[in-house]
Design a protein around this motif. Structure first.
Motif, PDB file in Angstrom:
ATOM      1  N   GLY A  53       0.813  -1.217   0.000  1.00 26.69           N
ATOM      2  CA  GLY A  53       0.000   0.000   0.000  1.00 26.69           C
ATOM      3  C   GLY A  53       0.836   1.251   0.000  1.00 26.69           C
ATOM      4  O   GLY A  53       0.380   2.324   0.343  1.00 26.69           O
ATOM      5  N   GLY A  54       2.080   1.186  -0.392  1.00 25.87           N
ATOM      6  CA  GLY A  54       2.934   2.359  -0.391  1.00 25.87           C
ATOM      7  C   GLY A  54       3.986   2.229   0.667  1.00 25.87           C
ATOM      8  O   GLY A  54       5.048   1.720   0.433  1.00 25.87           O
ATOM      9  N   LEU A 179      -3.759   9.417  -9.750  1.00 27.17           N
ATOM     10  CA  LEU A 179      -3.665   9.917  -8.372  1.00 27.17           C
ATOM     11  C   LEU A 179      -3.262   8.810  -7.392  1.00 27.17           C
ATOM     12  O   LEU A 179      -2.630   9.090  -6.375  1.00 27.17           O
ATOM     13  CB  LEU A 179      -5.000  10.527  -7.950  1.00 27.17           C
ATOM     14  N   LEU A 180      -3.618   7.559  -7.685  1.00 27.33           N
ATOM     15  CA  LEU A 180      -3.198   6.450  -6.814  1.00 27.33           C
ATOM     16  C   LEU A 180      -1.685   6.386  -6.715  1.00 27.33           C
ATOM     17  O   LEU A 180      -1.129   6.103  -5.645  1.00 27.33           O
ATOM     18  CB  LEU A 180      -3.724   5.115  -7.365  1.00 27.33           C
ATOM     19  N   LEU A 181      -1.022   6.657  -7.827  1.00 24.16           N
ATOM     20  CA  LEU A 181       0.440   6.587  -7.840  1.00 24.16           C
ATOM     21  C   LEU A 181       1.067   7.871  -7.329  1.00 24.16           C
ATOM     22  O   LEU A 181       2.114   7.849  -6.684  1.00 24.16           O
ATOM     23  CB  LEU A 181       0.918   6.294  -9.264  1.00 24.16           C
ATOM     24  N   ARG A 182       0.427   8.994  -7.601  1.00 27.73           N
ATOM     25  CA  ARG A 182       1.001  10.278  -7.203  1.00 27.73           C
ATOM     26  C   ARG A 182       1.001  10.468  -5.687  1.00 27.73           C
ATOM     27  O   ARG A 182       1.915  11.057  -5.127  1.00 27.73           O
ATOM     28  CB  ARG A 182       0.227  11.421  -7.866  1.00 27.73           C
ATOM     29  N   HIS A 183      -0.029   9.964  -5.025  1.00 23.59           N
ATOM     30  CA  HIS A 183      -0.150  10.140  -3.578  1.00 23.59           C
ATOM     31  C   HIS A 183       0.223   8.852  -2.860  1.00 23.59           C
ATOM     32  O   HIS A 183      -0.068   7.762  -3.333  1.00 23.59           O
ATOM     33  CB  HIS A 183      -1.580  10.558  -3.209  1.00 23.59           C
ATOM     34  N   ARG A 184       0.839   8.986  -1.708  1.00 28.73           N
ATOM     35  CA  ARG A 184       1.321   7.841  -0.955  1.00 28.73           C
ATOM     36  C   ARG A 184       0.285   7.409   0.088  1.00 28.73           C
ATOM     37  O   ARG A 184       0.527   7.426   1.291  1.00 28.73           O
ATOM     38  CB  ARG A 184       2.670   8.211  -0.303  1.00 28.73           C
ATOM     39  N   LEU A 185      -0.907   7.059  -0.406  1.00 30.06           N
ATOM     40  CA  LEU A 185      -1.955   6.539   0.458  1.00 30.06           C
ATOM     41  C   LEU A 185      -2.163   5.056   0.164  1.00 30.06           C
ATOM     42  O   LEU A 185      -1.709   4.545  -0.858  1.00 30.06           O
ATOM     43  CB  LEU A 185      -3.265   7.310   0.261  1.00 30.06           C
ATOM     44  N   HIS A 186      -2.887   4.359   1.043  1.00 32.99           N
ATOM     45  CA  HIS A 186      -3.076   2.921   0.932  1.00 32.99           C
ATOM     46  C   HIS A 186      -4.542   2.595   0.666  1.00 32.99           C
ATOM     47  O   HIS A 186      -5.429   3.122   1.354  1.00 32.99           O
ATOM     48  CB  HIS A 186      -2.670   2.219   2.231  1.00 32.99           C
ATOM     49  N   ALA A 290      -6.440   5.340   2.830  1.00 27.50           N
ATOM     50  CA  ALA A 290      -6.116   5.915   4.135  1.00 27.50           C
ATOM     51  C   ALA A 290      -4.605   6.105   4.244  1.00 27.50           C
ATOM     52  O   ALA A 290      -3.840   5.670   3.379  1.00 27.50           O
ATOM     53  CB  ALA A 290      -6.624   5.004   5.255  1.00 27.50           C
ATOM     54  N   ARG A 291      -4.189   6.760   5.327  1.00 23.73           N
ATOM     55  CA  ARG A 291      -2.766   7.000   5.531  1.00 23.73           C
ATOM     56  C   ARG A 291      -2.006   5.720   5.860  1.00 23.73           C
ATOM     57  O   ARG A 291      -0.826   5.593   5.547  1.00 23.73           O
ATOM     58  CB  ARG A 291      -2.566   8.026   6.662  1.00 23.73           C
ATOM     59  N   ASP A 292      -2.664   4.775   6.507  1.00 23.56           N
ATOM     60  CA  ASP A 292      -2.010   3.542   6.928  1.00 23.56           C
ATOM     61  C   ASP A 292      -2.710   2.338   6.313  1.00 23.56           C
ATOM     62  O   ASP A 292      -3.937   2.347   6.133  1.00 23.56           O
ATOM     63  CB  ASP A 292      -2.027   3.410   8.454  1.00 23.56           C
ATOM     64  N   PRO A 293      -1.969   1.277   5.994  1.00 26.40           N
ATOM     65  CA  PRO A 293      -2.598   0.076   5.439  1.00 26.40           C
ATOM     66  C   PRO A 293      -3.316  -0.706   6.521  1.00 26.40           C
ATOM     67  O   PRO A 293      -3.148  -0.450   7.712  1.00 26.40           O
ATOM     68  CB  PRO A 293      -1.409  -0.712   4.889  1.00 26.40           C
ATOM     69  N   ILE A 294      -4.141  -1.656   6.097  1.00 30.06           N
ATOM     70  CA  ILE A 294      -4.795  -2.551   7.044  1.00 30.06           C
ATOM     71  C   ILE A 294      -4.083  -3.900   7.034  1.00 30.06           C
ATOM     72  O   ILE A 294      -3.385  -4.241   6.079  1.00 30.06           O
ATOM     73  CB  ILE A 294      -6.284  -2.741   6.716  1.00 30.06           C
TER      74      ILE A 294
END
Length: 401
Positions: A53-54, A179-186, A290-294
């Motif tokens: 997830g990043g 945007l999925l690749l540009r931003h470091r979200l999960h 989200a900021r953190d993966p599950i």
């Protein structure tokens, strides 16, 4: 400022990464953007260099967390559900939250127990419906565009962001793949939503009184046969809910709007007809980030999304896909997007000289959890010849409509 991160998966070596986050400070706002550039370099030796997830960042005191937010949130209650339509105009439409822009952020945040979900649009949009399906008691944070919706999570205004990624009519939404690749979200969840396009109008207005219908361009296309039979003019607006709001605020008794049932409830409109789309079943698929993966669990079916690049050559894509087939892993989605920072690749050809090819990113969804050895082995195999590989997220599959 550098934030160190590490990820360890069962049976894999721990992978360390340092991410640099640039901070822009103004008099009233601190922005913490994590727009990390990726590099297409092959490691000297094969390693488990993909990211779940990043990256899982160790936040020390939340250095990018604002301390106060100048925004309003819509608090949903389960009792708002159902098909009850308001018979009167909304008493105070001006009290509804306005879409956020980056300039709306004054500085600071409020820790709330309820999950806050940002989305593009205004209250009553289908994205908000999808958020309420996944999190019935959520607070929604409307934003002007998808970029702002992602940044709302990065800036701690929202806990999660929901974006449409594809639908059964128009296919993939390419902007959001970028945007999925540009931003470091999960990616932490997916939501499948059945779309019910409805014709709305002011109380007392009948279908035969309508001379024009407002909605998003795609909603108008989806309802082409219905609108042709009505013989009305069509007007494009940015958002289906925005069309409903415009009709209500301006008291347009000769105009209707194609929007959701909930938009009718919010803006005090009557529902003249439901499911006016030409195709009886239209499904939109949304991703929640989200900021953190599950942490994947064994009691649910999980899906994993990845993005990777390959060198030019015969059979290279076949080899990449074969790593999944060899391990009986089902692929549910494959999408290719030209790289925006390097759209063309020059390759020397002994017969014709140098040639130029499009340089592609490949997005793949597959049915397996990252806790499964077969998924770990498949990505390890793919890493041997992929020039870049990143896991965008591992999340439960939504099997409901």
């Amino acid at each position: 400022m550098a934030v160190a991160s590490s990820l360890a998966l069962p049976g894999l070596q721990s992978f360390q990464l340092c991410c640099c986050h640039s901070f822009l400070r103004t008099n009233t706002t601190v922005f913490g953007f994590s727009l990390e550039n990726y590099h297409h370099k092959r490691a000297p030796t094969p390693k488990w260099a993909f990211l779940l997830g990043g990256v899982s960042v160790l936040h020390v005191g939340n250095p990018w967390k604002p301390s106060r937010i100048m925004s309003q949130h819509v608090v949903h209650n389960d009792q708002l559900g159902g098909n009850v339509v308001s018979q009167g105009l909304h008493k105070d439409l001006g009290s509804l939250p306005k879409p956020l822009t980056i300039s709306d952020i004054a500085a600071a945040s409020d820790d709330s127990a309820k999950v806050r979900i940002s989305y593009k649009g205004i209250p009553g949009s289908y994205s908000e419906d999808a958020a309420r399906k996944a999190y019935p008691n959520c607070e929604t944070v409307p934003c002007n565009d998808y970029e702002d919706a992602f940044k709302a999570v990065e800036l701690w205004i929202a806990d999660k962001v929901i974006v449409p990624i594809e639908n059964t009519y128009g296919g993939s939404i390419h902007r959001n793949y970028d945007l999925l690749l540009r931003h470091r979200l999960h990616i932490v969840a997916e939501v499948q939503l059945a779309i019910n396009l409805s014709l709305l109008a002011l109380p007392g207005v009948r279908v035969e009184y309508l001379k024009r219908v407002l909605s998003h361009s795609q909603a108008l296309e989806l309802s082409d046969n219905f609108l042709t039979k009505l013989g009305v003019a069509r007007e494009n607006v940015d958002d289906t809910a925005g069309a409903a709001k415009h009709v209500a605020l301006n008291g347009l008794d000769d105009a209707g709007a194609i929007a959701s049932i909930r938009a009718a409830e919010i803006y005090g409109l009557n529902v003249l007809a439901e499911r006016v789309q030409d195709d009886c079943e239209i499904i939109s698929r949304y991703l929640v980030l989200a900021r953190d993966p599950i942490i994947p669990k064994s009691d649910k079916l999980f899906k994993t999304s990845i993005v990777f690049t390959l060198d030019e050559g015969p059979g290279v894509l076949f080899k990449a896909l074969a790593v999944f087939a060899l391990r009986d892993i089902n692929l549910t989605k494959i999408e290719s997007r030209p790289q925006r920072n390097r759209p063309l690749r020059v390759v020397d050809d002994s017969n014709t000289g140098s040639a130029k090819y499009f340089d592609y990113l490949f997005y793949i969804d597959f049915e397996a959890s990252m806790t499964e050895p077969r998924a770990q082995t498949a990505l390890g195999h793919l890493q041997e010849f992929a020039t870049f590989l990143r896991v965008l997220g591992c999340y439960p599959m939504d099997t409901t409509i």
